[in-house]
Every structure is written in C-alpha cells, then in structure tokens.
Scaffold this active site. Structure first.
Site, PDB file in Angstrom:
ATOM      1  N   TYR A 168      43.595 -27.014 -14.087  1.00  0.00           N
ATOM      2  CA  TYR A 168      44.444 -28.199 -14.215  1.00  0.00           C
ATOM      3  C   TYR A 168      45.786 -27.752 -14.787  1.00  0.00           C
ATOM      4  CZ  TYR A 168      45.381 -33.188 -14.621  1.00  0.00           C
ATOM      5  OH  TYR A 168      45.922 -34.438 -14.473  1.00  0.00           O
ATOM      6  N   GLU A 217      32.546 -45.570  11.594  1.00  0.00           N
ATOM      7  CA  GLU A 217      31.134 -45.967  11.555  1.00  0.00           C
ATOM      8  C   GLU A 217      31.015 -47.480  11.466  1.00  0.00           C
ATOM      9  OE1 GLU A 217      27.151 -44.449  11.551  1.00  0.00           O
ATOM     10  OE2 GLU A 217      29.037 -43.340  11.577  1.00  0.00           O
ATOM     11  N   ASP A 218      30.116 -48.028  12.292  1.00  0.00           N
ATOM     12  CA  ASP A 218      29.699 -49.427  12.168  1.00  0.00           C
ATOM     13  C   ASP A 218      30.874 -50.409  12.165  1.00  0.00           C
ATOM     14  OD1 ASP A 218      27.147 -48.507  12.147  1.00  0.00           O
ATOM     15  OD2 ASP A 218      26.807 -48.753  10.003  1.00  0.00           O
ATOM     16  N   ASN A 265      18.623 -39.431  17.885  1.00  0.00           N
ATOM     17  CA  ASN A 265      19.239 -39.581  16.569  1.00  0.00           C
ATOM     18  C   ASN A 265      20.593 -38.886  16.559  1.00  0.00           C
ATOM     19  OD1 ASN A 265      19.926 -39.401  13.775  1.00  0.00           O
ATOM     20  ND2 ASN A 265      17.765 -39.579  13.218  1.00  0.00           N
ATOM     21  N   LYS A 284      25.232 -41.391   5.496  1.00  0.00           N
ATOM     22  CA  LYS A 284      25.956 -40.552   6.452  1.00  0.00           C
ATOM     23  C   LYS A 284      26.551 -39.347   5.735  1.00  0.00           C
ATOM     24  CE  LYS A 284      27.228 -40.824  10.860  1.00  0.00           C
ATOM     25  NZ  LYS A 284      26.455 -41.414  11.956  1.00  0.00           N
ATOM     26  N   ALA A 303      28.206 -48.292  21.732  1.00  0.00           N
ATOM     27  CA  ALA A 303      27.354 -47.204  22.218  1.00  0.00           C
ATOM     28  C   ALA A 303      27.169 -47.279  23.724  1.00  0.00           C
ATOM     29  CB  ALA A 303      26.000 -47.243  21.508  1.00  0.00           C
TER      30      ALA A 303
END
Length: 462
Positions: free
Chosen positions: A115, A212-213, A388, A170, A274
C-alpha cells in the site's frame, strides 16, 4: 404417475437420538425409505451405553417431501429427532465466496510496498502505460458476473437481491473450474441503457464480463451494445454457453443414431435467449431444418407478435408444439417443465433425440420418455447426459483471458463445442454418455486451448 428421483437440491441432515439396541437404526432407515427418501451418508456422532446419536443425509424431491420424511421419522416412538437441517441452506450461510489476500502483511516493509507509499509507483507505471494494468492488477484474471435479476433460472423476475446467490454460485464455478476470480454484480435496474452504462463504467477492473439471467429480448441488445463499446470479451452465458454445450452433445448423439446435423429436423421449444442462440449456432454448424416454438406454438412468419429475434427464425409452418413434433428427429427444450408428452415423443421420427433442459423440472422426465427415445439428456445433475453450461464458460473465459481476446466470436464458440464433443471418444459414446462430466478436468484445458487457437486465427487475440 411418474415418480421423480430424490436429489441433493432437497437434501436434509436428520440428527437422531436412538436407543443403543439392535434394529433401532433400521427402523429409522425403513421409515425414510417408506416416505420415498434416498439415504446417503450415515455418521455416528456420539455413542454411549444406552444411546447413540447419528446424522443421516437424506435426499428428497421437494420441500414438502422433505418435511414429510422428517415427520415420518419423528413419529417413531423409540427415536428422538433432535435436529433437521436443510443442507442447501446451510452451504449458503454467509455466502459462498470470499476475497483472500495473495500476499502476507507481517511487517511495516510489507505494508509500505503493498500500500502507500510504494503502491504509488505502481499507479504511475500504469498511468504512463495503461496496458500494464493487465500485468500489475487483478484485471487479467477477473470477470464480472453481471445481472439485473430479470430471468433467474426458471424462477423469473425475482430482482437483483434474489439473483445474488446464483451469481455467487457462478463466481464459485469460475474459481473452482478455471481459477478465474469472478465477482457478482447485481444491478438495481432493468433499463438497457443504464445496464450498459454501468457495465462500461466498471469495466476498468475486469478482464471480461459474463452476462447472466437478463431476460429476452433485452439481453440481446445489452450484449450487442457492450460488445460495441468494450474491448474485452462480453459473453451472455444463458445464450451462448447453453448453445455450445447443446451443439457438442447433439453432435455425439447424432453419431449414435447415424444421422447428420444437415439432415435432421429439429424442434426447439423456448424462443428466449437460449433458444435463439441455439438456433443460431446450430445453423452455423450446418443444421438446415429447425422449427422454433414458444408459449403460443410454432414461431411462424404470419404471427404479428414476434420480436426481431423471433422474426429472424420464423418458419412458414403453423400450429402447436404437437404439430411441430410430428416427424421431428430432435427435440431441444429450453422452456418449462411438463410441456412435452410421451405421445409427442412417440410421434417423432425413428430413433428420436430429446434434450429436455428445463430446470428443475424437465419438459419431459426421463422416466416418462423411457423406451421411446434413443438418446435423452436433461439439465439436471441426477440424470445422465447433463447439459450444463459449466462445461463451456470456464474454459471459454480461461482461453479468452489468457490470449486477451477482444471478444468471443462465432469461431471461438464453434471451437469450444467441438473441443467438448471430442472429449467423449468414439468407443465411449453411448445413449447415457454423449457429453463429458462437469468434473472432467480435461474440459477447461481443452476448451481454453481451442478458444485461444480460434481467437488467434480470427485476429481477436492480442
């Protein structure tokens, strides 16, 4: 009535206090079996002269079924049910991921380098040469898992907080399978422009973005706009991950039934993210006859309710799913449970291939299709041939990050699919073995190598 197989999604730990006498444990296991539960591990926790305490792992088919199993065991007079734990909820307590330091901080010298003031030298090195951000920060191995929570699994629009456990999962898969550091980014907006602008503004930190989604059709626009504005890979896994694994599995399934992709008639049920991506990738791979269906039936050119993506795949045929299924060689389901009947499967061509990928309940259960399908696959881990996405996205991002690809193009997706399919050798391909296991550690290595080769061949690697 078809009996659903118990699975670990609804898994319990039953802690039992039993008299230390022969036959007491057998009473408990018999009650569980009679209630339809599947017993896994049995662990001895404590043993005294008069009693024992044991933990029994039991799989059920639903929350209601799990409750019924516990009630059946608690009704045994000689036993005491001390505790019932939902194992799925247990592993989510406090979240599933964490940030861990790569370096020790033991001395003032360590602190001064990691740092301030030493870090200032690193900052200036990057300011002088921005490319060094890949060398001197986490960027080169970090992916954002970004969602708005509008299309989570099969649960629908449950919002960003409800989506967070999936995004954590995920990120966990990225780390476990490809050693990629991923972080959930759950946005409290469903406005396309706001999603895109937010992603662009935080992109400095990330080497790639996994969408995603996000519900269709907004997901198509979000991905397109981000790909136009960013020079890092942006990949909507619900679209392309699914399509890649479907293509890999289908190529092997068709070898079993001695049919070619160019000759088969394919029905895709589900015209969302999809389904559209599967159509696009299969067409690029050589498929010539694909009929898409949505909740209103066949996606036909004469319908007035089609968005741009559906219009691009519309056909002249009209009718319901049952009409589309007559004479079809392949069914690919990315829709909802129970929409495909045994009679519809029986109406298909000889040696039909059925991928019923809706989760948690497939379009048709394997038990319902038994004896009338040549090859069956689902999206579930408790049946053979699980389709999958984890077979695709870890290796795709591993390859894209390692060669610093600017995007994930069609050639990279095709290469990934072929790499996955090739991991099942010709002598291993069988009705219950058309796709590698998600735990096959060769998958990420093979997919990553294939993706990098395609990226370099098409000029998107740096």
């Amino acid at each position: 009535m078809t009996r659903i197989t118990p699975n670990s999604s609804f898994s319990l730990t039953l802690r039992l206090h039993l008299p230390n006498q022969p036959g007491m444990l057998a009473k408990a296991t018999a009650a569980i079996g009679e209630a339809g539960g599947n017993i896994g591990d049995i662990e001895l926790i404590e043993q005294e002269r008069a009693y024992t305490v044991r933990d029994l792992i039991v799989d059920a088919t639903s929350e209601e079924h799990a409750h019924a199993i516990a009630e059946r065991v608690s009704a045994i007079p000689e036993l005491k049910l001390l505790q019932v734990d939902d194992r799925t909820f247990q592993i989510h307590q406090g979240g599933k991921i964490q940030i861990v330091s790569k370096i020790p901080l033991r001395t003032r010298s360590d602190l001064a380098m990691a740092y301030t003031p030493g870090v200032g030298r690193i900052c200036m090195a990057i300011a002088r040469n921005p490319e060094r951000v890949y060398e001197l920060t986490i960027k080169r191995n970090t992916v954002a898992v970004l969602t708005d929570g509008s299309a989570v699994l099969g649960l629908g629009d449950i919002g960003p907080a409800g989506a967070l456990p999936v995004m954590e999962g995920k990120a966990l898969l990225f780390k476990e399978f490809a050693n990629i550091d991923a972080f959930p980014v759950c946005l409290s907006t469903q406005n396309v422009d706001e999603i895109v602008e937010t992603a662009v503004r935080i992109s400095t930190v990330f080497g790639g973005i996994n969408l995603e989604d996000i519900s269709a059709p907004r997901c198509f626009e979000v991905e397109r706009l981000l790909q136009e504005r960013l020079d890092i890979p942006v990949f909507h896994d619900d679209q392309h991950g699914t399509a890649i694994v479907v293509l890999a599995a289908l190529e092997n399934a068709l070898k079993l039934v001695d049919k070619s992709l160019a000759s088969v008639r394919i029905v895709i049920n589900g015209a969302g993210a999809a389904g559209i991506a599967i159509h696009q990738l299969l067409t690029a791979a050589g498929a010539r006859a694909i009929v898409m269906c949505d909740s209103h039936g066949i996606v036909s050119a004469g319908r007035a309710d089609l968005n741009a993506e559906k219009r691009a795949v519309a056909v002249e045929q009209t009718g319901a799913l049952a009409d589309a299924m007559a004479g079809a060689d392949v069914f690919l389901g990315v829709s909802k449970g129970g929409v495909l009947s045994r009679a519809m499967v029986q109406s298909m061509a000889t040696d039909p291939v059925v991928f019923a990928m809706a989760n948690p309940v497939p379009e048709i259960l394997p038990e319902e299709a038994e004896g009338v399908v040549a090859v069956m696959a689902t999206g579930r881990s408790d049946y053979p041939n699980q389709i999958n996405n984890v077979l695709a996205f870890p290796g795709i991002f591993r390859g894209a990050l390692d060669c610093r690809a600017r995007r994930v193009n069609l050639e990279m997706k095709m290469a990934a699919a072929r790499a996955i399919a090739a991991l099942v050798s010709p002598d291993e391909i069988a009705p219950e073995s058309i796709i590698p296991s998600v735990f096959d550690r060769r998958v990420v290595v093979a997919v990553s190598a294939a993706v990098q080769q395609a990226a370099r061949a098409t000029g998107v690697a740096r």
